[in-house]
Design a protein around this motif. Structure first.
Motif, PDB file in Angstrom:
ATOM      1  N   ARG A  55       0.839  -1.204   0.000  1.00  0.00           N
ATOM      2  CA  ARG A  55       0.000   0.000   0.000  1.00  0.00           C
ATOM      3  C   ARG A  55       0.880   1.263   0.000  1.00  0.00           C
ATOM      4  O   ARG A  55       0.633   2.204  -0.752  1.00  0.00           O
ATOM      5  CB  ARG A  55      -0.919  -0.030   1.224  1.00  0.00           C
ATOM      6  N   ARG A  56       1.929   1.286   0.830  1.00  0.00           N
ATOM      7  CA  ARG A  56       2.830   2.446   0.871  1.00  0.00           C
ATOM      8  C   ARG A  56       3.566   2.629  -0.458  1.00  0.00           C
ATOM      9  O   ARG A  56       3.763   3.758  -0.908  1.00  0.00           O
ATOM     10  CB  ARG A  56       3.816   2.315   2.034  1.00  0.00           C
ATOM     11  N   ALA A  57       3.975   1.525  -1.082  1.00  0.00           N
ATOM     12  CA  ALA A  57       4.655   1.612  -2.378  1.00  0.00           C
ATOM     13  C   ALA A  57       3.718   2.215  -3.423  1.00  0.00           C
ATOM     14  O   ALA A  57       4.127   3.087  -4.200  1.00  0.00           O
ATOM     15  CB  ALA A  57       5.138   0.238  -2.813  1.00  0.00           C
ATOM     16  N   ARG A  58       2.458   1.768  -3.421  1.00  0.00           N
ATOM     17  CA  ARG A  58       1.480   2.323  -4.376  1.00  0.00           C
ATOM     18  C   ARG A  58       1.270   3.817  -4.124  1.00  0.00           C
ATOM     19  O   ARG A  58       1.164   4.603  -5.064  1.00  0.00           O
ATOM     20  CB  ARG A  58       0.144   1.593  -4.254  1.00  0.00           C
ATOM     21  N   GLU A  59       1.189   4.200  -2.850  1.00  0.00           N
ATOM     22  CA  GLU A  59       1.009   5.616  -2.519  1.00  0.00           C
ATOM     23  C   GLU A  59       2.201   6.444  -2.994  1.00  0.00           C
ATOM     24  O   GLU A  59       2.034   7.522  -3.559  1.00  0.00           O
ATOM     25  CB  GLU A  59       0.805   5.780  -1.012  1.00  0.00           C
ATOM     26  N   THR A  60       3.415   5.928  -2.760  1.00  0.00           N
ATOM     27  CA  THR A  60       4.631   6.635  -3.173  1.00  0.00           C
ATOM     28  C   THR A  60       4.667   6.791  -4.689  1.00  0.00           C
ATOM     29  O   THR A  60       4.960   7.870  -5.209  1.00  0.00           O
ATOM     30  CB  THR A  60       5.882   5.884  -2.691  1.00  0.00           C
ATOM     31  N   LEU A  61       4.353   5.717  -5.403  1.00  0.00           N
ATOM     32  CA  LEU A  61       4.339   5.788  -6.864  1.00  0.00           C
ATOM     33  C   LEU A  61       3.227   6.714  -7.353  1.00  0.00           C
ATOM     34  O   LEU A  61       3.399   7.426  -8.346  1.00  0.00           O
ATOM     35  CB  LEU A  61       4.187   4.392  -7.459  1.00  0.00           C
ATOM     36  N   GLY A  62       2.107   6.730  -6.656  1.00  0.00           N
ATOM     37  CA  GLY A  62       1.020   7.635  -7.009  1.00  0.00           C
ATOM     38  C   GLY A  62       1.418   9.092  -6.854  1.00  0.00           C
ATOM     39  O   GLY A  62       1.083   9.929  -7.698  1.00  0.00           O
ATOM     40  N   LEU A  63       2.153   9.400  -5.790  1.00  0.00           N
ATOM     41  CA  LEU A  63       2.629  10.770  -5.579  1.00  0.00           C
ATOM     42  C   LEU A  63       3.606  11.196  -6.664  1.00  0.00           C
ATOM     43  O   LEU A  63       3.737  12.384  -6.965  1.00  0.00           O
ATOM     44  CB  LEU A  63       3.282  10.902  -4.202  1.00  0.00           C
ATOM     45  N   ALA A  64       4.299  10.213  -7.250  1.00  0.00           N
ATOM     46  CA  ALA A  64       5.248  10.510  -8.330  1.00  0.00           C
ATOM     47  C   ALA A  64       4.566  10.482  -9.696  1.00  0.00           C
ATOM     48  O   ALA A  64       5.237  10.582 -10.718  1.00  0.00           O
ATOM     49  CB  ALA A  64       6.392   9.507  -8.292  1.00  0.00           C
ATOM     50  N   ASP A  65       3.236  10.334  -9.709  1.00  0.00           N
ATOM     51  CA  ASP A  65       2.466  10.230 -10.959  1.00  0.00           C
ATOM     52  C   ASP A  65       2.942   9.087 -11.841  1.00  0.00           C
ATOM     53  O   ASP A  65       2.971   9.192 -13.065  1.00  0.00           O
ATOM     54  CB  ASP A  65       2.505  11.550 -11.749  1.00  0.00           C
ATOM     55  N   ALA A  66       3.316   7.979 -11.208  1.00  0.00           N
ATOM     56  CA  ALA A  66       3.769   6.803 -11.952  1.00  0.00           C
ATOM     57  C   ALA A  66       2.590   6.134 -12.636  1.00  0.00           C
ATOM     58  O   ALA A  66       1.499   6.053 -12.075  1.00  0.00           O
ATOM     59  CB  ALA A  66       4.443   5.817 -11.001  1.00  0.00           C
ATOM     60  N   ALA A  67       2.819   5.650 -13.846  1.00  0.00           N
ATOM     61  CA  ALA A  67       1.814   4.857 -14.545  1.00  0.00           C
ATOM     62  C   ALA A  67       2.057   3.402 -14.140  1.00  0.00           C
ATOM     63  O   ALA A  67       2.915   2.730 -14.702  1.00  0.00           O
ATOM     64  CB  ALA A  67       1.958   5.035 -16.044  1.00  0.00           C
ATOM     65  N   LEU A  68       1.320   2.940 -13.138  1.00  0.00           N
ATOM     66  CA  LEU A  68       1.511   1.587 -12.622  1.00  0.00           C
ATOM     67  C   LEU A  68       0.859   0.596 -13.579  1.00  0.00           C
ATOM     68  O   LEU A  68      -0.351   0.579 -13.761  1.00  0.00           O
ATOM     69  CB  LEU A  68       0.907   1.461 -11.220  1.00  0.00           C
ATOM     70  N   LEU A  69       1.692  -0.239 -14.222  1.00  0.00           N
ATOM     71  CA  LEU A  69       1.219  -1.205 -15.206  1.00  0.00           C
ATOM     72  C   LEU A  69       0.687  -2.473 -14.561  1.00  0.00           C
ATOM     73  O   LEU A  69      -0.187  -3.126 -15.102  1.00  0.00           O
ATOM     74  CB  LEU A  69       2.342  -1.573 -16.171  1.00  0.00           C
ATOM     75  N   GLY A  70       1.236  -2.818 -13.403  1.00  0.00           N
ATOM     76  CA  GLY A  70       0.800  -4.037 -12.741  1.00  0.00           C
ATOM     77  C   GLY A  70       1.764  -4.443 -11.648  1.00  0.00           C
ATOM     78  O   GLY A  70       2.700  -3.720 -11.317  1.00  0.00           O
TER      79      GLY A  70
END
Length: 108
Positions: A55-70
């Motif tokens: 969950r924290r990794a997803r939040e961190t990537l979200g703050l960086a506007d990462a396009a999470l592929l999977g």
């Protein structure tokens, strides 16, 4: 800026560029790199990565506007997914072996 220039140069000469980075946890290289690339694949280790860490990794990537592929799971075994291991997994036979030892069939 140098990394961004390198990625642009690699994009001109390669069809696909894959970067590996340290684990995501706070403002890390992974979060910074994720903002520079077209997509990010999150790798979690079976039995080691907790839901909170994910969950924290997803939040961190979200703050960086990462396009999470999977997400992909590393070091998974049949025991990771089932209560009682079977000799088949989704119809494929399970072969337990040490990956550092070549198959006898592949020997010349």
């Amino acid at each position: 800026q140098r990394m961004q220039a390198l990625l642009l140069e690699l994009d001109d000469v390669a069809e696909l560029v894959i970067l590996d980075s340290p684990a995501v946890g706070g403002p890390t290289d992974a979060a910074i790199l994720s903002a520079l690339v077209a997509g990010t694949l999150l790798v979690v280790q079976s039995g080691r990565t907790s839901r909170g860490m994910l969950r924290r990794a997803r939040e961190t990537l979200g703050l960086a506007d990462a396009a999470l592929l999977g997400v992909t799971v590393s070091r998974a075994t049949t025991r990771s997914f089932t209560e009682e291991p079977d000799d088949e997994y989704f119809g494929y036979p399970i072969v337990e072996r040490d990956d550092r030892t070549p198959d006898a069939e592949s020997q010349p």
